[in-house]
Design an enzyme around this catalytic site. Structure first.
Site, PDB file in Angstrom:
ATOM      1  N   GLY A  13       0.819  -1.218   0.000  1.00 30.39           N
ATOM      2  CA  GLY A  13       0.000   0.000   0.000  1.00 30.39           C
ATOM      3  C   GLY A  13       0.849   1.262   0.000  1.00 30.39           C
ATOM      4  CB  ILE A  90      -9.487  -1.854   5.803  1.00 30.79           C
ATOM      5  CG1 ILE A  90     -10.040  -2.535   7.082  1.00 30.79           C
ATOM      6  CG2 ILE A  90      -8.702  -2.849   4.970  1.00 30.79           C
ATOM      7  CD1 ILE A  90     -11.116  -3.591   6.817  1.00 30.79           C
ATOM      8  CD  GLN A 149     -11.934   7.338  10.065  1.00 31.39           C
ATOM      9  OE1 GLN A 149     -11.233   8.105  10.703  1.00 31.39           O
ATOM     10  NE2 GLN A 149     -11.451   6.569   9.095  1.00 31.39           N
ATOM     11  CE1 TYR A 152      -8.290   3.380   9.740  1.00 33.35           C
ATOM     12  CE2 TYR A 152      -8.226   5.421  11.001  1.00 33.35           C
ATOM     13  CZ  TYR A 152      -7.637   4.544  10.101  1.00 33.35           C
ATOM     14  OH  TYR A 152      -6.397   4.841   9.563  1.00 33.35           O
ATOM     15  CE  LYS A 156      -5.422   2.427  11.859  1.00 24.23           C
ATOM     16  NZ  LYS A 156      -4.225   1.686  11.441  1.00 24.23           N
ATOM     17  N   PRO A 182      -0.028   8.638  12.142  1.00 20.21           N
ATOM     18  CG  PRO A 182       0.381   7.303  10.267  1.00 20.21           C
ATOM     19  CD  PRO A 182      -0.130   7.235  11.674  1.00 20.21           C
ATOM     20  CE1 TYR A 184      -8.617  12.146   6.953  1.00 18.63           C
ATOM     21  CE2 TYR A 184      -7.776  13.192   8.954  1.00 18.63           C
ATOM     22  CZ  TYR A 184      -8.788  12.515   8.276  1.00 18.63           C
ATOM     23  OH  TYR A 184      -9.951  12.209   8.929  1.00 18.63           O
TER      24      TYR A 184
END
Ligand code: CAA
Ligand code: NAP
Length: 246
Positions: A13, A90, A149, A152, A156, A182, A184
């Site tokens: 990726g 993902i 999110q 997500y 995370k 990180p 964006y």
């Protein structure tokens, strides 16, 4: 700097490719996983054309069985894994009141389950050899949350909970465990966000732009040299100033 064996999950990726490139440039022997053989081999050829040899092992990081098989295959080809970067991930963005169980499960199993599935097969060897580097690629959205999110951000944030526990258990064994979060970055994952929404997000970044994959690879590499052996359990933000929690 000594040459080490590095396994970077999701190396094909956007961010993973930059991490692989940087580690290879520092003399490490690099490996990653693939799910689709044709895609994996095509990517491997592209890297080869740049002068970088990448070892490939088949595996889906959301499966414990695949995690084990992937690590054993890398060991067979390159030797014991000394550096592990848990990078594969993902998104399945949607507001929580519309979220399906599948969207929750896919993200938790891929982004968080993977850290068990791939780290568990490497940890005993690292402890025996008294050296190791384990780095989780989390996200700014695990630190601050994000509209759309919940799955997500939960995964995370969980990755860093894993980091700070594993760091304590393994500090005496020469193993450091750290997180890079990180902001964006201009990869396919961010380009999948609707343009109008993305433009609003970029407007909130003090540097006024998306980050580059190489800016994340730089942060990952920071944790690897022996000079970094006092740094464990850290969460390094690389987000253009979008979130400055401390
Ligand atoms: N804050 C407040 N309100 C917001 C909002 C925000 N950040 N984002 C959307 N809304 C509002 C909209 O203005 C709209 O309001 P109205 O109904 O009053 O017009 C409403 O929410 C839309 O809600 P819906 O439930 O109908 O949502 P949708 O189906 O249109 O899509 C979404 C919502 C999927 C979350 C979409 O906004 C989106 O894709 N957002 C981006 C999420 C994001 O940042 N993803 C990061 C992907 S990259 C990545 O994850 C890498 C990384 O780690 C950084
Ligand atoms: P990307 O370009 O979409 O790459 C994702 C990589 O993960 C691909 O190699 C993909 O392989 C692999 N992968 C996904 N699911 C997998 C699974 N179940 N098993 C094995 N491999 C799997 O994403 P990216 O932007 O480089 O993101 C890399 C990591 O950084 C992710 O964890 C992401 O959450 C995190 N991150 C990204 C950003 C950003 O802005 N881009 C910001 C913060 C954090 P396939 O080709 O097989 O799908």
């Amino acid at each position: 700097m000594q040459s080490r064996v590095a396994l970077v999950t999701g190396g094909t990726g956007g961010i993973g490719t930059a991490i692989i490139r940087r580690l290879a440039q520092h003399g490490h022997r690099v490996a990653t996983n693939y799910r689709d053989e044709e895609k994996g081999r095509a990517w491997q050829q592209k890297m080869k054309a740049e002068g970088i040899d990448v070892t490939l092992a088949r595996g889906d990081v959301s499966s414990a069985e695949d995690g084990e098989a992937m690590v054993r295959e890398v060991e067979r080809q390159l030797g014991p894994v000394e550096i592990l970067v848990n990078n594969a991930g993902i998104t399945r963005d949607t507001t929580f009141h519309k979220m399906k169980a599948q969207q929750w499960d896919d993200v938790i199993r891929t982004n968080l389950g993977s850290v068990f599935n791939v780290t568990r097969p490497v940890i005993e060897g690292m402890r025996e050899r008294k050296w190791g580097r384990i780095i989780q690629i989390s996200s700014i959205n695990g630190q601050k949350g994000q509209y759309g999110q919940a799955n997500y951000a939960a995964a995370k944030a969980g990755m860093h909970g894993f980091t700070i526990s594993l760091a304590q258990e393994n500090a005496k064994f020469g193993i450091t465990v750290n997180t890079v979060s990180p902001g964006y970055i201009g990869t396919d994952m961010v380009m999948a966000v609707p343009e109008e929404v993305r433009n609003k997000i970029v407007a909130q970044i003090p540097t006024g732009r998306l980050g580059t994959p190489d800016e994340i690879a730089y942060a990952v590499n920071f944790f690897i040299p022996d000079e970094a052996s006092w740094i464990t359990g850290a969460n390094l933000s690389a987000n253009g100033g979008q979130y400055m929690g401390w």
